[in-house]
Write an enzyme that holds these catalytic residues in place. Structure first.
Site, PDB file in Angstrom:
ATOM      1  N   THR A 121       0.872  -1.173   0.000  1.00 19.33           N
ATOM      2  CA  THR A 121       0.000   0.000   0.000  1.00 19.33           C
ATOM      3  C   THR A 121       0.912   1.226   0.000  1.00 19.33           C
ATOM      4  O   THR A 121       1.675   1.412   0.944  1.00 19.33           O
ATOM      5  CB  THR A 121      -0.858   0.019   1.285  1.00 19.33           C
ATOM      6  OG1 THR A 121      -1.595  -1.196   1.332  1.00 19.33           O
ATOM      7  CG2 THR A 121      -1.820   1.198   1.310  1.00 19.33           C
ATOM      8  N   SER A 123       6.334   0.440  12.320  1.00 14.89           N
ATOM      9  CA  SER A 123       5.350   0.887  11.354  1.00 14.89           C
ATOM     10  C   SER A 123       5.987   1.982  10.521  1.00 14.89           C
ATOM     11  O   SER A 123       7.145   2.358  10.743  1.00 14.89           O
ATOM     12  CB  SER A 123       4.116   1.422  12.062  1.00 14.89           C
ATOM     13  OG  SER A 123       4.411   2.706  12.563  1.00 14.89           O
ATOM     14  N   LYS A 124       5.206   2.495   9.601  1.00 13.78           N
ATOM     15  CA  LYS A 124       5.739   3.535   8.736  1.00 13.78           C
ATOM     16  C   LYS A 124       6.005   4.814   9.532  1.00 13.78           C
ATOM     17  O   LYS A 124       6.675   5.711   9.060  1.00 13.78           O
ATOM     18  CB  LYS A 124       4.790   3.756   7.565  1.00 13.78           C
ATOM     19  CG  LYS A 124       4.777   2.528   6.668  1.00 13.78           C
ATOM     20  CD  LYS A 124       3.736   2.563   5.579  1.00 13.78           C
ATOM     21  CE  LYS A 124       3.681   1.191   4.910  1.00 13.78           C
ATOM     22  NZ  LYS A 124       2.615   1.038   3.958  1.00 13.78           N
ATOM     23  N   ARG A 125       5.465   4.882  10.739  1.00 14.97           N
ATOM     24  CA  ARG A 125       5.761   6.013  11.623  1.00 14.97           C
ATOM     25  C   ARG A 125       7.247   6.077  11.955  1.00 14.97           C
ATOM     26  O   ARG A 125       7.802   7.140  12.149  1.00 14.97           O
ATOM     27  CB  ARG A 125       5.015   5.854  12.962  1.00 14.97           C
ATOM     28  CG  ARG A 125       3.610   6.338  12.966  1.00 14.97           C
ATOM     29  CD  ARG A 125       3.041   6.237  14.374  1.00 14.97           C
ATOM     30  NE  ARG A 125       3.109   4.896  14.933  1.00 14.97           N
ATOM     31  CZ  ARG A 125       3.819   4.554  15.998  1.00 14.97           C
ATOM     32  NH1 ARG A 125       4.562   5.435  16.609  1.00 14.97           N
ATOM     33  NH2 ARG A 125       3.785   3.317  16.444  1.00 14.97           N
ATOM     34  N   HIS A 126       7.878   4.884  12.044  1.00 23.03           N
ATOM     35  CA  HIS A 126       9.305   4.859  12.354  1.00 23.03           C
ATOM     36  C   HIS A 126      10.072   5.230  11.089  1.00 23.03           C
ATOM     37  O   HIS A 126      10.730   4.396  10.481  1.00 23.03           O
ATOM     38  CB  HIS A 126       9.750   3.452  12.800  1.00 23.03           C
ATOM     39  CG  HIS A 126       9.118   2.985  14.063  1.00 23.03           C
ATOM     40  ND1 HIS A 126       7.805   2.614  14.144  1.00 23.03           N
ATOM     41  CD2 HIS A 126       9.612   2.817  15.311  1.00 23.03           C
ATOM     42  CE1 HIS A 126       7.530   2.233  15.385  1.00 23.03           C
ATOM     43  NE2 HIS A 126       8.604   2.351  16.105  1.00 23.03           N
TER      44      HIS A 126
END
Ligand code: GLU
Length: 328
Positions: free
Chosen positions: A15, A257-260
Protein backbone atom coordinates in the site's frame (compact mmCIF):
# COMPACT_ATOMS: atom_id res chain seq x y z
CA UNK A 1 3.06 -26.51 -10.44
CA UNK A 2 0.57 -26.44 -7.60
CA UNK A 3 -1.18 -29.72 -6.73
CA UNK A 4 -4.21 -28.82 -8.86
CA UNK A 5 -2.06 -28.39 -11.95
CA UNK A 6 -2.10 -24.60 -11.91
CA UNK A 7 1.17 -22.65 -12.00
CA UNK A 8 2.32 -21.33 -8.63
CA UNK A 9 1.71 -17.61 -8.39
CA UNK A 10 2.39 -15.19 -5.57
CA UNK A 11 2.33 -11.45 -5.16
CA UNK A 12 3.69 -8.38 -3.42
CA UNK A 13 0.77 -6.11 -2.59
CA UNK A 14 2.17 -2.96 -0.94
CA UNK A 15 0.00 0.00 0.00
CA UNK A 16 1.79 3.18 -1.11
CA UNK A 17 0.80 5.17 1.97
CA UNK A 18 4.35 5.38 3.28
CA UNK A 19 7.87 4.37 2.35
CA UNK A 20 8.87 0.73 2.57
CA UNK A 21 10.25 -0.12 6.00
CA UNK A 22 12.12 -3.11 7.37
CA UNK A 23 8.90 -5.03 8.09
CA UNK A 24 7.69 -4.64 4.50
CA UNK A 25 11.12 -5.62 3.21
CA UNK A 26 11.16 -8.76 5.34
CA UNK A 27 7.73 -9.79 4.06
CA UNK A 28 8.66 -9.03 0.45
CA UNK A 29 11.88 -11.05 0.70
CA UNK A 30 10.08 -14.06 2.20
CA UNK A 31 7.24 -13.84 -0.34
CA UNK A 32 9.79 -13.72 -3.16
CA UNK A 33 11.80 -16.67 -1.79
CA UNK A 34 8.66 -18.71 -1.20
CA UNK A 35 7.53 -18.36 -4.81
CA UNK A 36 10.92 -18.38 -6.54
CA UNK A 37 12.05 -21.49 -4.64
CA UNK A 38 8.97 -23.24 -6.09
CA UNK A 39 9.70 -21.94 -9.59
CA UNK A 40 6.56 -19.76 -9.52
CA UNK A 41 5.55 -16.37 -10.90
CA UNK A 42 5.28 -13.12 -8.96
CA UNK A 43 2.92 -10.21 -9.42
CA UNK A 44 3.47 -6.69 -8.08
CA UNK A 45 0.13 -5.04 -7.29
CA UNK A 46 -0.21 -1.58 -5.82
CA UNK A 47 -3.01 -1.34 -3.26
CA UNK A 48 -3.75 2.33 -3.75
CA UNK A 49 -7.53 2.42 -3.30
CA UNK A 50 -7.53 4.95 -0.52
CA UNK A 51 -6.60 8.08 -2.45
CA UNK A 52 -6.41 10.13 0.77
CA UNK A 53 -3.70 7.92 2.25
CA UNK A 54 -1.85 6.79 -0.86
CA UNK A 55 0.55 9.11 -2.62
CA UNK A 56 1.46 8.77 -6.30
CA UNK A 57 5.10 9.64 -5.62
CA UNK A 58 5.35 6.77 -3.12
CA UNK A 59 3.70 4.40 -5.61
CA UNK A 60 6.26 5.53 -8.18
CA UNK A 61 9.14 4.89 -5.78
CA UNK A 62 8.07 1.40 -4.66
CA UNK A 63 9.18 -0.73 -7.62
CA UNK A 64 12.65 0.83 -7.52
CA UNK A 65 12.99 0.10 -3.80
CA UNK A 66 12.05 -3.55 -4.24
CA UNK A 67 14.48 -3.85 -7.15
CA UNK A 68 17.22 -2.27 -5.09
CA UNK A 69 16.78 -5.15 -2.63
CA UNK A 70 17.34 -7.59 -5.50
CA UNK A 71 13.72 -8.68 -5.94
CA UNK A 72 11.95 -9.00 -9.26
CA UNK A 73 8.51 -9.88 -10.60
CA UNK A 74 6.91 -11.13 -13.77
CA UNK A 75 3.88 -8.85 -13.90
CA UNK A 76 3.25 -5.43 -12.47
CA UNK A 77 2.52 -1.76 -13.15
CA UNK A 78 5.99 -1.22 -14.60
CA UNK A 79 6.17 -4.36 -16.77
CA UNK A 80 2.49 -4.98 -17.61
CA UNK A 81 1.06 -8.48 -18.03
CA UNK A 82 -2.13 -10.40 -18.79
CA UNK A 83 -3.93 -9.21 -15.64
CA UNK A 84 -3.26 -5.48 -16.10
CA UNK A 85 -3.93 -2.97 -14.72
CA UNK A 86 -1.91 -3.72 -11.58
CA UNK A 87 -3.01 -0.68 -9.57
CA UNK A 88 -6.15 -1.26 -7.53
CA UNK A 89 -7.37 2.28 -8.21
CA UNK A 90 -7.75 1.23 -11.86
CA UNK A 91 -9.58 -2.03 -11.13
CA UNK A 92 -12.83 -0.73 -9.64
CA UNK A 93 -15.03 -2.22 -12.40
CA UNK A 94 -13.96 -5.70 -11.23
CA UNK A 95 -14.80 -4.85 -7.61
CA UNK A 96 -18.25 -3.55 -8.61
CA UNK A 97 -18.94 -6.84 -10.42
CA UNK A 98 -17.96 -8.82 -7.34
CA UNK A 99 -20.10 -6.58 -5.11
CA UNK A 100 -23.06 -7.13 -7.48
CA UNK A 101 -22.59 -10.87 -7.24
CA UNK A 102 -22.57 -10.78 -3.42
CA UNK A 103 -25.56 -8.44 -3.48
CA UNK A 104 -27.45 -10.93 -5.66
CA UNK A 105 -26.72 -13.64 -3.11
CA UNK A 106 -28.15 -11.44 -0.35
CA UNK A 107 -24.83 -11.44 1.56
CA UNK A 108 -24.53 -7.63 1.80
CA UNK A 109 -26.52 -5.09 3.76
CA UNK A 110 -26.32 -1.32 4.18
CA UNK A 111 -24.88 -0.06 7.46
CA UNK A 112 -25.85 3.39 8.73
CA UNK A 113 -23.79 3.33 11.91
CA UNK A 114 -21.80 6.46 12.63
CA UNK A 115 -18.25 6.51 13.91
CA UNK A 116 -19.67 7.23 17.38
CA UNK A 117 -22.00 4.18 17.15
CA UNK A 118 -19.02 2.02 16.23
CA UNK A 119 -16.93 3.44 19.06
CA UNK A 120 -19.71 2.66 21.51
CA UNK A 121 -19.56 -0.92 20.23
CA UNK A 122 -15.82 -0.94 20.83
CA UNK A 123 -16.40 -2.05 24.39
CA UNK A 124 -17.83 -5.31 23.02
CA UNK A 125 -16.00 -8.27 24.58
CA UNK A 126 -14.52 -9.77 21.43
CA UNK A 127 -13.04 -8.84 18.11
CA UNK A 128 -10.08 -9.57 15.89
CA UNK A 129 -6.87 -7.88 16.98
CA UNK A 130 -5.91 -6.19 13.76
CA UNK A 131 -9.46 -5.68 12.64
CA UNK A 132 -10.71 -3.86 15.71
CA UNK A 133 -13.80 -4.65 17.72
CA UNK A 134 -16.44 -6.96 16.29
CA UNK A 135 -19.37 -5.18 14.67
CA UNK A 136 -22.40 -6.06 16.79
CA UNK A 137 -24.70 -6.48 13.77
CA UNK A 138 -26.92 -3.47 14.53
CA UNK A 139 -27.86 -2.69 10.91
CA UNK A 140 -28.22 -6.36 9.93
CA UNK A 141 -31.41 -6.44 11.97
CA UNK A 142 -33.05 -3.28 10.58
CA UNK A 143 -36.49 -3.60 9.03
CA UNK A 144 -37.09 -2.36 5.48
CA UNK A 145 -38.90 0.68 6.89
CA UNK A 146 -35.99 1.52 9.21
CA UNK A 147 -33.57 1.26 6.28
CA UNK A 148 -35.66 3.62 4.18
CA UNK A 149 -35.84 6.09 7.02
CA UNK A 150 -32.09 6.00 7.73
CA UNK A 151 -31.23 6.26 4.04
CA UNK A 152 -32.80 9.72 4.02
CA UNK A 153 -30.14 10.91 6.46
CA UNK A 154 -27.00 8.98 5.67
CA UNK A 155 -25.18 7.26 2.82
CA UNK A 156 -24.54 3.75 4.10
CA UNK A 157 -21.46 1.59 3.95
CA UNK A 158 -21.99 -2.00 2.77
CA UNK A 159 -21.24 -4.93 5.06
CA UNK A 160 -20.75 -8.60 4.32
CA UNK A 161 -22.83 -10.83 6.60
CA UNK A 162 -20.59 -13.50 8.14
CA UNK A 163 -21.93 -16.93 8.94
CA UNK A 164 -21.65 -16.87 12.72
CA UNK A 165 -21.94 -20.65 12.98
CA UNK A 166 -19.01 -21.32 10.66
CA UNK A 167 -15.42 -22.01 11.66
CA UNK A 168 -12.66 -20.88 9.34
CA UNK A 169 -9.82 -23.33 9.56
CA UNK A 170 -6.64 -23.20 7.52
CA UNK A 171 -3.08 -24.34 7.58
CA UNK A 172 -0.87 -21.29 7.61
CA UNK A 173 2.56 -21.95 6.10
CA UNK A 174 4.25 -20.15 9.01
CA UNK A 175 1.66 -19.80 11.81
CA UNK A 176 0.54 -23.46 11.48
CA UNK A 177 -3.01 -24.72 12.08
CA UNK A 178 -5.24 -21.72 12.58
CA UNK A 179 -8.94 -21.46 13.32
CA UNK A 180 -11.26 -18.49 13.74
CA UNK A 181 -14.94 -18.62 14.50
CA UNK A 182 -17.20 -16.82 12.04
CA UNK A 183 -18.60 -14.83 14.94
CA UNK A 184 -15.26 -13.50 16.17
CA UNK A 185 -14.95 -10.51 13.88
CA UNK A 186 -18.55 -9.65 13.13
CA UNK A 187 -19.83 -8.46 9.76
CA UNK A 188 -17.25 -6.38 7.92
CA UNK A 189 -17.30 -3.45 5.53
CA UNK A 190 -16.80 -4.21 1.84
CA UNK A 191 -17.57 -0.71 0.60
CA UNK A 192 -17.18 2.38 2.70
CA UNK A 193 -19.79 5.14 2.89
CA UNK A 194 -17.49 7.34 0.77
CA UNK A 195 -17.70 4.72 -1.99
CA UNK A 196 -14.17 3.34 -1.58
CA UNK A 197 -14.03 -0.43 -1.86
CA UNK A 198 -12.59 -1.96 1.29
CA UNK A 199 -9.34 -3.90 1.43
CA UNK A 200 -10.98 -7.30 2.16
CA UNK A 201 -13.10 -7.20 -0.96
CA UNK A 202 -10.47 -5.80 -3.30
CA UNK A 203 -7.74 -8.20 -2.20
CA UNK A 204 -9.91 -11.27 -2.71
CA UNK A 205 -11.30 -10.06 -6.06
CA UNK A 206 -7.75 -9.40 -7.25
CA UNK A 207 -6.18 -12.59 -5.93
CA UNK A 208 -8.90 -14.59 -7.71
CA UNK A 209 -8.61 -12.65 -10.97
CA UNK A 210 -4.81 -12.74 -10.89
CA UNK A 211 -4.87 -16.51 -10.21
CA UNK A 212 -2.78 -16.22 -7.06
CA UNK A 213 -2.12 -19.62 -5.47
CA UNK A 214 0.10 -18.53 -2.55
CA UNK A 215 -0.24 -15.48 -0.36
CA UNK A 216 2.62 -14.61 1.98
CA UNK A 217 2.07 -11.35 3.83
CA UNK A 218 2.59 -9.68 7.18
CA UNK A 219 1.40 -11.24 10.45
CA UNK A 220 -0.89 -8.24 11.03
CA UNK A 221 -3.17 -9.65 8.32
CA UNK A 222 -3.59 -13.10 9.87
CA UNK A 223 -6.84 -11.84 11.42
CA UNK A 224 -8.14 -10.81 8.01
CA UNK A 225 -7.87 -14.33 6.68
CA UNK A 226 -11.21 -15.67 8.05
CA UNK A 227 -13.01 -12.78 6.40
CA UNK A 228 -11.27 -13.45 3.13
CA UNK A 229 -11.99 -17.18 3.39
CA UNK A 230 -15.69 -16.32 3.79
CA UNK A 231 -15.51 -14.21 0.61
CA UNK A 232 -13.78 -17.00 -1.34
CA UNK A 233 -16.49 -19.39 -0.20
CA UNK A 234 -19.30 -17.02 -1.20
CA UNK A 235 -17.68 -16.45 -4.60
CA UNK A 236 -17.19 -20.18 -5.19
CA UNK A 237 -13.40 -19.89 -5.61
CA UNK A 238 -10.86 -22.11 -3.88
CA UNK A 239 -8.71 -19.94 -1.57
CA UNK A 240 -4.95 -19.64 -1.99
CA UNK A 241 -2.54 -21.10 0.57
CA UNK A 242 -1.69 -18.51 3.21
CA UNK A 243 1.47 -17.81 5.19
CA UNK A 244 2.01 -14.85 7.53
CA UNK A 245 5.52 -13.60 8.11
CA UNK A 246 6.66 -12.75 11.65
CA UNK A 247 5.92 -9.33 13.01
CA UNK A 248 8.93 -7.04 13.49
CA UNK A 249 9.01 -5.05 16.70
CA UNK A 250 11.03 -1.92 17.30
CA UNK A 251 13.81 -2.09 19.90
CA UNK A 252 11.32 -0.46 22.30
CA UNK A 253 8.94 -3.42 21.86
CA UNK A 254 6.37 -1.44 19.88
CA UNK A 255 5.23 -2.52 16.48
CA UNK A 256 7.38 -1.28 13.60
CA UNK A 257 5.35 0.89 11.35
CA UNK A 258 5.74 3.53 8.74
CA UNK A 259 5.76 6.01 11.62
CA UNK A 260 9.30 4.86 12.35
CA UNK A 261 10.52 6.97 9.45
CA UNK A 262 14.13 6.31 10.41
CA UNK A 263 13.86 2.73 9.20
CA UNK A 264 12.43 3.36 5.74
CA UNK A 265 14.56 1.75 3.05
CA UNK A 266 15.53 4.96 1.25
CA UNK A 267 16.61 6.44 4.55
CA UNK A 268 18.65 3.40 5.53
CA UNK A 269 20.41 3.60 2.22
CA UNK A 270 20.78 7.34 1.78
CA UNK A 271 21.32 8.43 5.38
CA UNK A 272 23.06 5.46 6.91
CA UNK A 273 24.78 4.09 3.82
CA UNK A 274 23.27 0.62 4.21
CA UNK A 275 24.00 -1.66 1.26
CA UNK A 276 21.29 -3.88 -0.20
CA UNK A 277 23.32 -7.09 0.30
CA UNK A 278 23.84 -6.29 3.96
CA UNK A 279 20.13 -5.59 4.39
CA UNK A 280 19.16 -8.88 2.72
CA UNK A 281 21.57 -10.77 4.99
CA UNK A 282 20.12 -8.97 8.01
CA UNK A 283 16.54 -9.81 7.00
CA UNK A 284 17.45 -13.47 6.41
CA UNK A 285 18.99 -13.54 9.88
CA UNK A 286 15.91 -11.87 11.44
CA UNK A 287 13.66 -14.43 9.74
CA UNK A 288 15.65 -17.25 11.30
CA UNK A 289 17.21 -18.51 8.05
CA UNK A 290 20.79 -18.27 9.37
CA UNK A 291 22.77 -17.71 12.58
CA UNK A 292 24.61 -14.55 11.66
CA UNK A 293 24.31 -11.61 9.32
CA UNK A 294 26.18 -12.12 6.08
CA UNK A 295 25.90 -9.96 3.00
CA UNK A 296 23.93 -11.82 0.36
CA UNK A 297 21.50 -11.42 -2.50
CA UNK A 298 17.92 -12.79 -2.39
CA UNK A 299 18.86 -15.31 -5.09
CA UNK A 300 21.52 -16.81 -2.78
CA UNK A 301 18.77 -18.06 -0.47
CA UNK A 302 16.56 -19.76 -3.07
CA UNK A 303 18.11 -23.23 -3.05
CA UNK A 304 17.99 -23.70 0.72
CA UNK A 305 14.72 -21.88 1.37
CA UNK A 306 12.12 -23.70 3.44
CA UNK A 307 9.06 -21.94 4.84
CA UNK A 308 9.18 -24.28 7.83
CA UNK A 309 12.43 -22.69 8.99
CA UNK A 310 10.98 -19.18 9.15
CA UNK A 311 10.41 -18.21 12.76
CA UNK A 312 6.83 -17.83 13.95
CA UNK A 313 7.33 -15.55 16.92
CA UNK A 314 7.52 -11.79 16.58
CA UNK A 315 11.09 -10.59 16.13
CA UNK A 316 12.44 -7.71 18.21
CA UNK A 317 15.12 -5.64 16.53
CA UNK A 318 18.28 -5.83 18.64
CA UNK A 319 19.61 -2.57 20.10
CA UNK A 320 22.59 -2.64 17.75
CA UNK A 321 20.49 -3.18 14.63
CA UNK A 322 21.93 -0.24 12.80
CA UNK A 323 25.49 -1.52 13.38
CA UNK A 324 24.46 -4.93 12.12
CA UNK A 325 23.04 -3.25 9.03
CA UNK A 326 26.02 -1.07 8.32
CA UNK A 327 28.44 -3.87 9.14
CA UNK A 328 30.31 -1.90 11.81
N1 GLU B 1 -1.73 -3.96 1.04
C1 GLU B 1 -1.47 -4.66 2.26
C2 GLU B 1 -0.32 -4.02 3.00
O1 GLU B 1 0.41 -3.21 2.45
C3 GLU B 1 -1.15 -6.13 2.01
C4 GLU B 1 -2.34 -6.88 1.59
C5 GLU B 1 -2.14 -8.38 1.47
O2 GLU B 1 -1.01 -8.83 1.30
O3 GLU B 1 -3.14 -9.08 1.54
O4 GLU B 1 -0.16 -4.28 4.17
Amino acid sequence: MAANGKPIRGRFAPTPSGRLHLGNALTALLAWLHIRSAGGEIVLRLEDLDRQRCKPELAGELPGELKWLGLDWDEGPDVGGPHAPYEQSRRTALYERVLDELQRQGRLYPCYCSRADLQAAASAPHGLDAEGPAYPGTCRRLTAAERTERALRKTPSLRFAMDEQANYRFHDGIAGETVFSGASGGDFVVRRADGIVAYQLAVVADDIEMEITDVLRGWDLLDSTPRQLALYEALGSPPPRFAHSPLLLGADGSRLSKRHGAVSLPELRDRFGVRAERLVGFLAWLAGLCDRVEASRPADWIAAFDLASVRRQAVTLPDNWIDLLTGK
